[in-house]
Motif scaffolding. Structure first.
Motif, PDB file in Angstrom:
ATOM      1  N   HIS A 119      -8.046  -8.840  -4.226  1.00 47.17           N
ATOM      2  CA  HIS A 119      -7.460  -8.297  -2.999  1.00 47.17           C
ATOM      3  C   HIS A 119      -6.274  -9.129  -2.503  1.00 47.17           C
ATOM      4  O   HIS A 119      -5.528  -8.680  -1.623  1.00 47.17           O
ATOM      5  N   GLU A 120      -6.081 -10.306  -3.082  1.00 51.24           N
ATOM      6  CA  GLU A 120      -4.956 -11.148  -2.685  1.00 51.24           C
ATOM      7  C   GLU A 120      -3.677 -10.821  -3.456  1.00 51.24           C
ATOM      8  O   GLU A 120      -2.645 -11.453  -3.254  1.00 51.24           O
ATOM      9  N   PHE A 121      -3.758  -9.822  -4.338  1.00 51.32           N
ATOM     10  CA  PHE A 121      -2.604  -9.371  -5.106  1.00 51.32           C
ATOM     11  C   PHE A 121      -2.161  -7.996  -4.612  1.00 51.32           C
ATOM     12  O   PHE A 121      -2.982  -7.198  -4.147  1.00 51.32           O
ATOM     13  N   SER A 122      -0.880  -7.690  -4.747  1.00 50.96           N
ATOM     14  CA  SER A 122      -0.379  -6.343  -4.463  1.00 50.96           C
ATOM     15  C   SER A 122      -0.806  -5.402  -5.588  1.00 50.96           C
ATOM     16  O   SER A 122      -1.290  -5.839  -6.643  1.00 50.96           O
ATOM     17  N   GLY A 123      -0.607  -4.095  -5.380  1.00 54.27           N
ATOM     18  CA  GLY A 123      -0.998  -3.113  -6.403  1.00 54.27           C
ATOM     19  C   GLY A 123      -0.308  -3.344  -7.733  1.00 54.27           C
ATOM     20  O   GLY A 123      -0.931  -3.294  -8.793  1.00 54.27           O
TER      21      GLY A 123
ATOM     22  N   ARG B  30      -1.756  -6.489  -9.353  1.00 51.10           N
ATOM     23  CA  ARG B  30      -3.096  -6.227  -9.921  1.00 51.10           C
ATOM     24  C   ARG B  30      -2.973  -5.505 -11.260  1.00 51.10           C
ATOM     25  O   ARG B  30      -3.738  -5.776 -12.189  1.00 51.10           O
TER      26      ARG B  30
ATOM     27  N   LEU C   7       1.555   3.500  -8.482  1.00 48.54           N
ATOM     28  CA  LEU C   7       2.621   2.538  -8.218  1.00 48.54           C
ATOM     29  C   LEU C   7       3.914   3.246  -7.814  1.00 48.54           C
ATOM     30  O   LEU C   7       4.162   4.387  -8.216  1.00 48.54           O
TER      31      LEU C   7
END
Length: 324
Positions: A153-157, A160, A185
């Motif tokens: 959850h600490e990464f953007s789409g 990820r 995306l």
């Protein structure tokens, strides 16, 4: 000899509301280093086809009724779970559509990236962590040494999805299956991800099966294209041939619905109606009720066979769908 040879694959789901004919009599091959595109609307059987190959269909309700999928002399459809486990994630990897639901939210990226190395190469500890950091750097994640200890959850789409690509390629597989990896995306990130997949494929010599509903993506990525509708392949040809000379009415309808193909100021073309209910599949040509480009009056009352219309170009031999 092809890397993967799928013959007459049939997968159905036995539900309370009846039997859903998800994939019916599908055959195709994938050569080493080739990129094969599988296109079609949602529900056409694209993902179920590839999930069947890797033993990822929940059984029950799913059941593989017939067919074979030969990968290096091993029939994936008849392989034991132990045999599949040695192939899946090592020699055949998959990038899933939604990385947020595919990555474990309770595990750090480091644990998820090193897991395939421990399972398939007995590599653990610092050597595995170093390889995982290297994999993140190769897919363009900055500060990989720090970010590898983060949670999904600490990464953007887009980031990820890069993690998913790194995880799929970390064991240097011979075949990579991409299940609509760019659907969620934005356009800029989509191009970055496609360029990344193509770059890693070129460097590793990996064959790729690219599942998508986006014909613009397959025109850029793929060497050969299978067009699926209602659980069957309705047309298959080399990319250039398919775009230059689409034969089946469904393929022509898909190409006509590309926004960039529309005259400026004209309404966007859409295929009328909905795909058939595969728990009650039509007895004849499945595209007949939606056929506005061919001649629906000529559509067959039995399932049309897939025939070679011109050299290397196959399509369902339905007079109504081939009519122009």
């Amino acid at each position: 000899m092809p890397l993967l040879d799928v013959r007459h694959l049939t997968t159905r789901f036995h539900t309370r509301n009846g039997i859903v004919h998800a994939v019916e009599d599908v055959s195709f091959t994938v050569e080493k280093g080739q990129t094969l595109g599988i296109v079609g609307e949602s529900g056409s059987g694209k993902s179920v086809t590839c999930y069947s190959l890797l033993g990822l269909i929940p059984q029950p309700p799913g059941r593989i009724h017939s067919g074979e999928a030969i990968f290096d002399k091993t029939d994936l459809l008849k392989a034991s779970e132990d045999q599949l486990r040695k192939i899946r994630g090592k020699r055949i990897s998959m990038i899933f559509q939604d990385p947020m639901t595919s990555l474990n939210p309770f595990m750090k990226i480091s644990a998820q990236l090193t897991e395939p190395l421990a399972l398939h190469e007995n590599l653990t500890g610092k050597p595995a962590l170093h390889r995982a950091i290297q994999a993140l750097e190769e897919v363009g994640i900055p500060n990989a040494e720090e970010r590898i200890h983060s949670y999904p959850h600490e990464f953007s789409g887009g980031m990820r999805q890069r993690v998913m690509i790194a995880m799929a390629l970390i064991t240097r597989p011979e075949l990579l299956i991409c299940d609509e990896p760019t659907t969620a995306l934005d356009v800029t990130v989509q191009k970055q991800v496609l360029d990344l997949i193509r770059d890693r494929q070129r460097k590793l010599g990996t064959a790729v099966v690219f599942i998508t509903h986006d014909l613009a993506v397959v025109s850029e990525m793929c060497d050969h294209i299978n067009v699926m509708y209602a659980g069957r392949i309705v047309e298959t040809a080399p990319k250039d041939e398919l775009f230059r000379n689409p034969l089946h009415a469904y393929t022509r309808s898909l190409l006509k619905s590309i926004p960039a193909a529309q005259p400026k100021g004209e309404p966007l073309y859409t295929i009328p109606g909905l795909p058939p209910d595969m728990s009650n599949p039509p007895a004849g040509c499945s595209f007949q009720p939606r056929n506005r480009i061919g001649n629906p009056d000529l559509c067959l009352k039995t399932v049309p066979p897939l025939s070679e219309i011109t050299a290397g170009h196959y399509a369902q031999d339905c007079p109504g769908c081939l009519a122009k």
